[in-house]
Design a protein around this motif. Sequence first.
Motif, PDB file in Angstrom:
ATOM      1  N   LEU A 239       0.818  -1.211   0.000  1.00 19.34           N
ATOM      2  CA  LEU A 239       0.000   0.000   0.000  1.00 19.34           C
ATOM      3  C   LEU A 239       0.849   1.257   0.000  1.00 19.34           C
ATOM      4  N   VAL A 240       2.055   1.153   0.500  1.00 18.29           N
ATOM      5  CA  VAL A 240       2.904   2.325   0.598  1.00 18.29           C
ATOM      6  C   VAL A 240       3.501   2.689  -0.757  1.00 18.29           C
ATOM      7  N   PHE A 241       3.756   1.699  -1.567  1.00 20.36           N
ATOM      8  CA  PHE A 241       4.537   1.937  -2.768  1.00 20.36           C
ATOM      9  C   PHE A 241       3.771   1.585  -4.032  1.00 20.36           C
ATOM     10  N   SER A 242       4.070   2.296  -5.103  1.00 19.84           N
ATOM     11  CA  SER A 242       3.517   1.981  -6.419  1.00 19.84           C
ATOM     12  C   SER A 242       4.509   1.085  -7.125  1.00 19.84           C
ATOM     13  N   LEU A 243       4.144  -0.193  -7.319  1.00 19.76           N
ATOM     14  CA  LEU A 243       5.088  -1.173  -7.836  1.00 19.76           C
ATOM     15  C   LEU A 243       4.982  -1.344  -9.338  1.00 19.76           C
ATOM     16  N   ALA A 244       6.033  -1.913  -9.919  1.00 22.59           N
ATOM     17  CA  ALA A 244       6.005  -2.212 -11.340  1.00 22.59           C
ATOM     18  C   ALA A 244       4.862  -3.145 -11.664  1.00 22.59           C
ATOM     19  N   ALA A 245       4.544  -4.049 -10.753  1.00 25.29           N
ATOM     20  CA  ALA A 245       3.442  -4.976 -10.975  1.00 25.29           C
ATOM     21  C   ALA A 245       2.113  -4.274 -11.103  1.00 25.29           C
ATOM     22  N   ALA A 246       2.040  -3.029 -10.674  1.00 27.65           N
ATOM     23  CA  ALA A 246       0.794  -2.285 -10.756  1.00 27.65           C
ATOM     24  C   ALA A 246       0.625  -1.566 -12.073  1.00 27.65           C
ATOM     25  N   GLY A 247       1.398  -1.929 -13.070  1.00 28.73           N
ATOM     26  CA  GLY A 247       1.149  -1.412 -14.399  1.00 28.73           C
ATOM     27  C   GLY A 247       2.192  -0.453 -14.918  1.00 28.73           C
ATOM     28  N   GLN A 248       3.234  -0.182 -14.157  1.00 28.80           N
ATOM     29  CA  GLN A 248       4.290   0.710 -14.603  1.00 28.80           C
ATOM     30  C   GLN A 248       5.612  -0.017 -14.505  1.00 28.80           C
ATOM     31  N   GLN A 249       6.438   0.143 -15.495  1.00 33.62           N
ATOM     32  CA  GLN A 249       7.757  -0.468 -15.465  1.00 33.62           C
ATOM     33  C   GLN A 249       8.772   0.544 -14.938  1.00 33.62           C
ATOM     34  N   PRO A 250       9.488   0.240 -13.866  1.00 33.80           N
ATOM     35  CA  PRO A 250      10.462   1.183 -13.331  1.00 33.80           C
ATOM     36  C   PRO A 250      11.699   1.245 -14.209  1.00 33.80           C
ATOM     37  N   PRO A 251      12.489   2.307 -14.096  1.00 31.73           N
ATOM     38  CA  PRO A 251      13.739   2.371 -14.836  1.00 31.73           C
ATOM     39  C   PRO A 251      14.637   1.221 -14.425  1.00 31.73           C
ATOM     40  N   ALA A 252      15.435   0.718 -15.367  1.00 36.55           N
ATOM     41  CA  ALA A 252      16.350  -0.370 -15.058  1.00 36.55           C
ATOM     42  C   ALA A 252      17.326   0.082 -13.974  1.00 36.55           C
ATOM     43  N   ALA A 253      17.650  -0.822 -13.062  1.00 38.99           N
ATOM     44  CA  ALA A 253      18.564  -0.467 -11.985  1.00 38.99           C
ATOM     45  C   ALA A 253      19.938  -0.142 -12.552  1.00 38.99           C
ATOM     46  N   PRO A 254      20.497   1.047 -12.288  1.00 41.46           N
ATOM     47  CA  PRO A 254      21.785   1.433 -12.858  1.00 41.46           C
ATOM     48  C   PRO A 254      22.944   0.787 -12.124  1.00 41.46           C
ATOM     49  N   SER A 255      24.051   0.655 -12.821  1.00 43.89           N
ATOM     50  CA  SER A 255      25.265   0.184 -12.178  1.00 43.89           C
ATOM     51  C   SER A 255      25.838   1.312 -11.323  1.00 43.89           C
ATOM     52  N   ALA A 256      26.853   1.003 -10.520  1.00 42.84           N
ATOM     53  CA  ALA A 256      27.460   2.033  -9.677  1.00 42.84           C
ATOM     54  C   ALA A 256      28.052   3.153 -10.528  1.00 42.84           C
TER      55      ALA A 256
ATOM     56  N   SER B  51      -3.028  -7.124 -18.911  1.00 37.66           N
ATOM     57  CA  SER B  51      -2.164  -8.270 -19.191  1.00 37.66           C
ATOM     58  C   SER B  51      -0.699  -7.926 -18.984  1.00 37.66           C
ATOM     59  N   SER B  52      -0.332  -6.637 -19.209  1.00 37.99           N
ATOM     60  CA  SER B  52       1.054  -6.228 -18.989  1.00 37.99           C
ATOM     61  C   SER B  52       1.417  -6.295 -17.517  1.00 37.99           C
ATOM     62  N   MET B  53       0.410  -6.210 -16.641  1.00 38.18           N
ATOM     63  CA  MET B  53       0.652  -6.312 -15.207  1.00 38.18           C
ATOM     64  C   MET B  53       1.080  -7.719 -14.815  1.00 38.18           C
ATOM     65  N   LEU B  54       0.767  -8.688 -15.659  1.00 34.29           N
ATOM     66  CA  LEU B  54       1.011 -10.088 -15.327  1.00 34.29           C
ATOM     67  C   LEU B  54       2.330 -10.605 -15.872  1.00 34.29           C
ATOM     68  N   ASP B  55       3.167  -9.717 -16.410  1.00 39.68           N
ATOM     69  CA  ASP B  55       4.463 -10.110 -16.948  1.00 39.68           C
ATOM     70  C   ASP B  55       5.361 -10.554 -15.809  1.00 39.68           C
ATOM     71  N   GLU B  56       5.576 -11.869 -15.717  1.00 41.06           N
ATOM     72  CA  GLU B  56       6.302 -12.416 -14.569  1.00 41.06           C
ATOM     73  C   GLU B  56       7.803 -12.156 -14.632  1.00 41.06           C
TER      74      GLU B  56
ATOM     75  N   MET C 193       1.366  -9.799  -4.539  1.00 41.42           N
ATOM     76  CA  MET C 193       1.634  -8.483  -5.090  1.00 41.42           C
ATOM     77  C   MET C 193       0.570  -8.041  -6.087  1.00 41.42           C
ATOM     78  N   LEU C 194       0.015  -8.999  -6.813  1.00 38.20           N
ATOM     79  CA  LEU C 194      -0.937  -8.647  -7.870  1.00 38.20           C
ATOM     80  C   LEU C 194      -2.379  -8.545  -7.396  1.00 38.20           C
ATOM     81  N   PHE C 195      -2.742  -9.282  -6.359  1.00 44.18           N
ATOM     82  CA  PHE C 195      -4.146  -9.357  -5.960  1.00 44.18           C
ATOM     83  C   PHE C 195      -4.822  -8.000  -5.786  1.00 44.18           C
ATOM     84  N   PRO C 196      -4.276  -7.070  -4.991  1.00 42.26           N
ATOM     85  CA  PRO C 196      -5.012  -5.816  -4.790  1.00 42.26           C
ATOM     86  C   PRO C 196      -5.151  -5.001  -6.056  1.00 42.26           C
ATOM     87  N   TYR C 197      -4.208  -5.168  -6.989  1.00 41.60           N
ATOM     88  CA  TYR C 197      -4.258  -4.389  -8.230  1.00 41.60           C
ATOM     89  C   TYR C 197      -5.158  -5.035  -9.275  1.00 41.60           C
ATOM     90  N   THR C 198      -4.995  -6.332  -9.495  1.00 41.67           N
ATOM     91  CA  THR C 198      -5.769  -6.993 -10.554  1.00 41.67           C
ATOM     92  C   THR C 198      -7.219  -7.219 -10.131  1.00 41.67           C
TER      93      THR C 198
END
Length: 463
Positions: free
Chosen positions: A12-29, A231-236, A253-258
Motif C-alpha cells: 500500500l505504501v509503494f507503487s510497484l512495477a506490478a501495478a502497471g508501470q515499469q520502473p527504470p532499469a537499476a543502474p550500475s554504480a 495483461s502487462s501487469m502479469l508479466d512475470e 503483489m498482484l491481488f489488490p491491483y488486478t
Amino acid sequence: MKFLRRIFLLLLVFSLAAAGQQPPAAPSAAQEATEEHHVTAKEAKELFRSIDEILKFASEHTGLPIRHRVKKKLASREEVAKYIEARMKEQGNGERFERSALSLKKLGLLPHDFNLREYMLGLYKEQVEGWYDAHNKTVYLLDWVSPDTQKPVMAHELVHALQDQNFGLEKWLNVAKDSKDDTEEMILDEQRTSREAIIEGQAMIALFDYQLASAGQSVESAPELVDSMKSSMLDEGSTPMYARAPVYLREAMLFPYTYGMEFTRTVLLKRGKQAAFAGVFEHPPLDTREVMEPESYLAVEPQRQLKVVPLEKVLGPDWRREDFSGVGEIDLRVILRQWGGGEIAGKLTPAWRGGYYMALSSKKSPKDAPVALAMVLNFDSQAAADKFAAVYESGLVQRYKSVQAALPGRAPRQANPRQWTTEEGEVRLYIDGSTVVAAESFTAEDAAKIHAALVPVASVAVQ
C-alpha cells in the motif's frame, strides 16, 4: 492469510512495477555516478505544478472531491531506503516474519531456503516509484526519475490522497481494533484485505483513465485496451527481483491491483461512478470472495466464515500454537495454483466457503522437529471437496522429498482418512461431505483428536 495481508500493507505504501508501470532499469554504480538523471529545480517546480492538475483529473474520474491541496516532497534513494526499512520494521520483527514463513514453507508456498525478509527488502528497493503516505498526508516523488515517467504513477497515488481526504484511509483500512477472539480476528483480516484491494483497484482505474485520456478513451469506453494494459501487469519477468518471486508472492503483489481493479470496473460499469468509488467506501466488501466475485457483492449475498477451534487446547497442555491464519478465497487460489496450476485454481476457487490453518509444536519434541500443521477448508459441495483432495495429494510430492501412500485409493466417505508417510511424519486427509481436514506431522491419535474437534464444522455470519 494473515501473512499475505502483511505483504499487502507494505504494498500500500509503494507503487510497484506490478501495478502497471515499469520502473527504470537499476543502474550500475558507474552509471549512478555519471548518467543518472537528477530532477532539477526547474523540473521539480513543473512536476509539483502538474500534481495539482493530476489531482483534479483524479477527482473528476473518481467523483471524490478535493478537500485540500496535497503536500509534496522529492525523495532521494537514501530517503527511500530508510523509509522502506522503517515500514518493514513496523510490520514485524524478524522472528515474526520467520514464524509466519515457517507455515508457508510447510504448505509449499515458499522454498525452504527462502529468506523472506531479505527478499522483500530488495523487492521494494527495486520497484518503488512513488507513494502517498496517509500518516503525514504527503505524496512522495523520486529525485532520480524523470518527471514524465512519474506523472502516471501520480495519477494512481493521488487517488489515495483523495480517498484519505474523504474517508480517512488509516482508520477505514483498519476496520476495527484487533480482537482476542480467533474467529473475529480471522474475519477482520479478510475485511482488511478486501479493503486494501478496493483502494488499489480504484487507483488503478484512475491510472488507466489517465493513460487512455490522450487517445480520448477511458476504462468505460475502451475495454479491449484495458484488458491489454491489465495483461502487462502479469508479466512475470518484468524486473529481476519480481522474476525471482515464488508464485505465492506474485499473487500477493498482484491481488489488490488486478482483482481490485476488476471489482471496481465491474461496479463502475453496472452501477456507475458513485457506487464504484464513494459507494464502496460506504458499503465495502466483507471478504476476498466478494472482491474476486463482484457479482456476489452486488447481489448482497450472505457471507459466512468457519468458527475457529483452538487446537492447542484440544491437543492438551504439551502443545503450543506457532502460527494461525484464515484461508480466504484468495489464499485458496494461491494454494491451488501452487499445487495444481492455474486452470484448476480458476475452476475450484469459487467453491471456497471458509477455512483456516494452525501450525503447532509439541513441547516434548526436539527443537529441530518439523512444525505440525492442521488445516480445515469448507466448500460448496462434496464434489468440490473431492477435487481439492486430488490437488492436495498431487501437491504432496512438491512439498516433501519422500511421499508414500499408507492407504492407497480414494475413500472419502469412510471413517479412515487417506494417509501418507513423509520424512516429516505422517499426513492424513479427511473428507467429510463438503469439508476437508488435513493433519500433517501429527500422530494418529492427535490427528483423530483434531478431526473430531473440527467436524462437523460450525460457521458464523460475516457482517
